[in-house]
Design an enzyme around this catalytic site. Sequence first.
Site, mmCIF file in Angstrom:
data_model
loop_
_atom_site.group_PDB
_atom_site.id
_atom_site.type_symbol
_atom_site.label_atom_id
_atom_site.label_comp_id
_atom_site.label_asym_id
_atom_site.label_seq_id
_atom_site.Cartn_x
_atom_site.Cartn_y
_atom_site.Cartn_z
ATOM 1 C CG ASN A 37 50.441 61.298 53.409
ATOM 2 O OD1 ASN A 37 50.345 60.059 53.419
ATOM 3 N ND2 ASN A 37 50.140 62.020 52.346
ATOM 4 C CE1 TYR A 160 48.954 68.982 46.107
ATOM 5 C CE2 TYR A 160 47.191 70.533 45.636
ATOM 6 C CZ TYR A 160 47.737 69.542 46.423
ATOM 7 O OH TYR A 160 47.054 69.094 47.512
ATOM 8 C CG ASP A 217 46.358 73.628 48.019
ATOM 9 O OD1 ASP A 217 47.284 74.448 48.189
ATOM 10 O OD2 ASP A 217 46.239 72.572 48.668
ATOM 11 C CG HIS A 219 50.482 71.892 47.431
ATOM 12 N ND1 HIS A 219 51.571 71.059 47.579
ATOM 13 C CD2 HIS A 219 49.535 71.419 48.261
ATOM 14 C CE1 HIS A 219 51.283 70.107 48.451
ATOM 15 N NE2 HIS A 219 50.058 70.300 48.897
ATOM 16 C CD GLU A 346 41.835 69.104 52.438
ATOM 17 O OE1 GLU A 346 42.520 69.304 53.472
ATOM 18 O OE2 GLU A 346 42.328 69.020 51.299
HETATM 19 C C1 CS2 Z 1 46.843 69.332 50.357
HETATM 20 C C2 CS2 Z 1 47.333 68.075 50.975
HETATM 21 O O1 CS2 Z 1 44.728 68.741 51.170
HETATM 22 C C3 CS2 Z 1 45.448 69.660 50.860
HETATM 23 O O2 CS2 Z 1 45.132 70.817 50.895
HETATM 24 O O3 CS2 Z 1 47.644 70.416 50.349
HETATM 25 O O4 CS2 Z 1 46.674 67.083 50.310
HETATM 26 C C4 CS2 Z 1 48.818 67.782 50.973
HETATM 27 O O5 CS2 Z 1 49.337 67.731 49.677
HETATM 28 C C5 CS2 Z 1 49.017 66.463 51.665
HETATM 29 O O6 CS2 Z 1 48.445 66.503 52.920
HETATM 30 C C6 CS2 Z 1 50.445 66.066 51.780
HETATM 31 O O7 CS2 Z 1 50.536 64.864 52.490
HETATM 32 MG MG MG Z 2 46.652 72.145 50.797
#
Ligand code: CS2
Ligand code: MG
Length: 410
Positions: A37, A160, A217, A219, A346
Amino acid sequence: MKITGAKVFVGGPGKNYVTLKILTDQGVYGLGDATLNNRETLPAAYLRDYIIPNLIGMDPRNSEDIWQFLYRGAYFRRGPVAMAAFGAVDMALWDIKGKLAGLPVYQLLGGKSREGAMVYAHATGSDLADLMDSIAHYVAQGYKAVRVQCGIPGMPSASYAVPERKGEGEGKNYITDYAGIRPKIETWDTGRYMRYMPGALMEIRDHFGPDLHILHDVHHRLLPREAAEFAKAVEPVGLYWLEDPTPAEDQEALRLIRQHSTTPIAIGEVFNSIWECNKLIENELIDFIRVAVTYAGGITHARRIVDLAALHHVRTGFHGAPSHSPISMAAQAHLNAWAPNFGIQEYLVLGTPQCDALFPSEHRLASGMMHVSDAPGLGVDFVEREAARYDYTPGSHPVVRLEDGTLWNY
Ligand code: CS2
Ligand code: MG
């Protein structure tokens, strides 16, 4: 049997999917996903410039030897760009192997350990009330597990993965801004987050009752001591997991969280190899390993991580952000069907009609469970004439700073 050629495509509906198609002298082809990404052109160049010229003439059935050739042969090992490129080759070779055998990939791994794999959706809200609506939307669709993120009162910008304004959350992707490669700046305030979020999570638990699996999350935003305090504070919520509480380059730092809390910890979406999580797993410092087949070298390498994790009571929770194409999501669906230590997957459904036209498949999502396709190989196709409609669009993750300007972890 020989590989006769390979092509790389970059683009997709609202995404820059990096799709590899490996061709063989027997007409069978394999598909792989190298989407890193916001750095998509790099694995594409690695594939085109260094890997494909070497693949031609190799026997595609020797997927293990080819993996070793790519990994050891590169000398400068690992890293997300290389591992995403190797991952795509590996997925494509498993796809070919399954098609040759006339079997879905999960059968080659050891068959089905379960009928369906539980997935979690992303609920998001500009504030708690907005988030509650978003969670209710997924619960109504039968999801058993939801990741919850909401705006923090007084935080100078959206935190986030949450929308700036009420009601704008559903179906949007806050991870990538396709306005160009210069990132949007978000401002983070650890104190406000630590004071607000545990109570908000408790309100969610009270509202939705004991059965809903709630995930959150962080993050990578907290320091290890703060993360330990937070994990302890949210214990009464009974989270399914607390994700990325602190950056995990320092694997030892996770001990501090363990020493203070029994909240389940999930880590690993940014890891590219077993060498980044082996201590976390062997010391049983995490409960879920979050690697993705895309960034962690494909099925061959991800399976090694899953097997190591199984020895230490660590379950899988593969990354499934919207940047993964249906090809790597299919590879994960096969691993999920097989893995004795499967936990959760996920799974985000964004841009589905166009995505289905580009990547037709029989993998099905129903009531929060993913049902793997029985088609031979990975069970996803790629329609090249659809791909011709798309191009690469530069995008960027946001960058995070503290209020005084200090650069922080996104
Ligand atoms: C995130 C991701 O899905 C998740 O748990 O932490 O969406 C992450 O921000 C992205 O993969 C970044 O490209
Ligand atoms: Mg994540």
